[in-house]
Design a protein around this motif. Structure first.
Motif, PDB file in Angstrom:
ATOM      1  N   GLN A  74     -44.805 -28.329 -12.183  1.00 48.11           N
ATOM      2  CA  GLN A  74     -43.591 -27.589 -12.543  1.00 48.11           C
ATOM      3  C   GLN A  74     -42.494 -28.535 -13.024  1.00 48.11           C
ATOM      4  O   GLN A  74     -41.813 -28.249 -14.020  1.00 48.11           O
ATOM      5  N   ASN A  75     -42.330 -29.654 -12.339  1.00 46.62           N
ATOM      6  CA  ASN A  75     -41.334 -30.644 -12.757  1.00 46.62           C
ATOM      7  C   ASN A  75     -41.651 -31.185 -14.145  1.00 46.62           C
ATOM      8  O   ASN A  75     -40.755 -31.349 -14.978  1.00 46.62           O
ATOM      9  N   ASN A  76     -42.924 -31.470 -14.395  1.00 48.97           N
ATOM     10  CA  ASN A  76     -43.322 -31.977 -15.711  1.00 48.97           C
ATOM     11  C   ASN A  76     -43.062 -30.954 -16.808  1.00 48.97           C
ATOM     12  O   ASN A  76     -42.593 -31.302 -17.893  1.00 48.97           O
ATOM     13  N   LYS A  77     -43.388 -29.691 -16.543  1.00 51.63           N
ATOM     14  CA  LYS A  77     -43.140 -28.642 -17.537  1.00 51.63           C
ATOM     15  C   LYS A  77     -41.652 -28.514 -17.831  1.00 51.63           C
ATOM     16  O   LYS A  77     -41.249 -28.366 -18.986  1.00 51.63           O
ATOM     17  N   SER A  78     -40.831 -28.588 -16.792  1.00 50.89           N
ATOM     18  CA  SER A  78     -39.380 -28.502 -16.974  1.00 50.89           C
ATOM     19  C   SER A  78     -38.850 -29.648 -17.824  1.00 50.89           C
ATOM     20  O   SER A  78     -37.892 -29.488 -18.571  1.00 50.89           O
ATOM     21  N   ALA A  79     -39.487 -30.799 -17.709  1.00 51.77           N
ATOM     22  CA  ALA A  79     -39.072 -31.986 -18.459  1.00 51.77           C
ATOM     23  C   ALA A  79     -39.833 -32.126 -19.782  1.00 51.77           C
ATOM     24  O   ALA A  79     -39.757 -33.170 -20.429  1.00 51.77           O
ATOM     25  N   ASP A  80     -40.564 -31.080 -20.180  1.00 49.88           N
ATOM     26  CA  ASP A  80     -41.383 -31.101 -21.392  1.00 49.88           C
ATOM     27  C   ASP A  80     -42.326 -32.314 -21.399  1.00 49.88           C
ATOM     28  O   ASP A  80     -42.447 -33.042 -22.369  1.00 49.88           O
ATOM     29  N   ASN A  81     -42.970 -32.508 -20.255  1.00 50.12           N
ATOM     30  CA  ASN A  81     -43.869 -33.647 -20.073  1.00 50.12           C
ATOM     31  C   ASN A  81     -45.192 -33.178 -19.450  1.00 50.12           C
ATOM     32  O   ASN A  81     -45.716 -33.796 -18.536  1.00 50.12           O
ATOM     33  N   ASP A  82     -45.693 -32.066 -19.935  1.00 48.53           N
ATOM     34  CA  ASP A  82     -46.929 -31.476 -19.419  1.00 48.53           C
ATOM     35  C   ASP A  82     -48.112 -32.264 -19.987  1.00 48.53           C
ATOM     36  O   ASP A  82     -48.268 -32.346 -21.204  1.00 48.53           O
ATOM     37  N   TRP A  83     -48.961 -32.861 -19.115  1.00 49.12           N
ATOM     38  CA  TRP A  83     -50.018 -33.719 -19.642  1.00 49.12           C
ATOM     39  C   TRP A  83     -51.372 -33.574 -18.950  1.00 49.12           C
ATOM     40  O   TRP A  83     -52.325 -34.277 -19.297  1.00 49.12           O
TER      41      TRP A  83
ATOM     42  N   LYS B 234     -53.393 -34.902 -30.900  1.00 46.17           N
ATOM     43  CA  LYS B 234     -53.611 -34.694 -29.483  1.00 46.17           C
ATOM     44  C   LYS B 234     -54.962 -35.280 -29.087  1.00 46.17           C
ATOM     45  O   LYS B 234     -55.992 -34.918 -29.643  1.00 46.17           O
TER      46      LYS B 234
END
Length: 112
Positions: free
Chosen positions: A44-53, A77
């Protein structure tokens, strides 16, 4: 010797408190719940920071994990399969495993 960005990331996810491995039955269930809570918060934190990996899931026992991770470079990608097993002999301490080189690349097995 952890950099500030790593410290900040770790401070935003719940810490794991239960020291247990797959052989510890009830304690392992509690540990697995903590693992999932931390993983969910991290994603969730990564998605909020546009850092989904990455995406990870496990078998019912929490001893086999698999999924995908990816990296985008120059608008391309690159996607990779991730798979690892946590044997019943293992007290799950991921940072310790990384430091000791216990986590290594594993070829994808047939039938998976």
């Amino acid at each position: 010797m952890v950099d500030e960005a790593t410290k900040k990331t770790l401070s935003n996810i719940p810490l794991l408190k239960t020291k247990a491995g797959p052989r510890d039955k009830d304690l392992w269930v509690q540990r697995l719940k903590e693992e999932y809570q931390s993983l969910i918060q991290y994603v969730q934190n990564n998605k909020s920071a546009d850092n989904d990996w990455f995406r990870l899931e496990s078998n019912k026992e929490g001893t086999r994990w698999f999924g995908k991770c990816w990296y985008i470079h120059n608008l391309l990608k690159y996607e990779f399969d991730v798979e690892f097993d946590l044997g019943p002999w293992l007290a799950v301490e991921i940072p310790d495993m990384i430091d000791k080189g216990a986590i290594t690349y594993k070829e994808k097995t047939e039938g998976r």
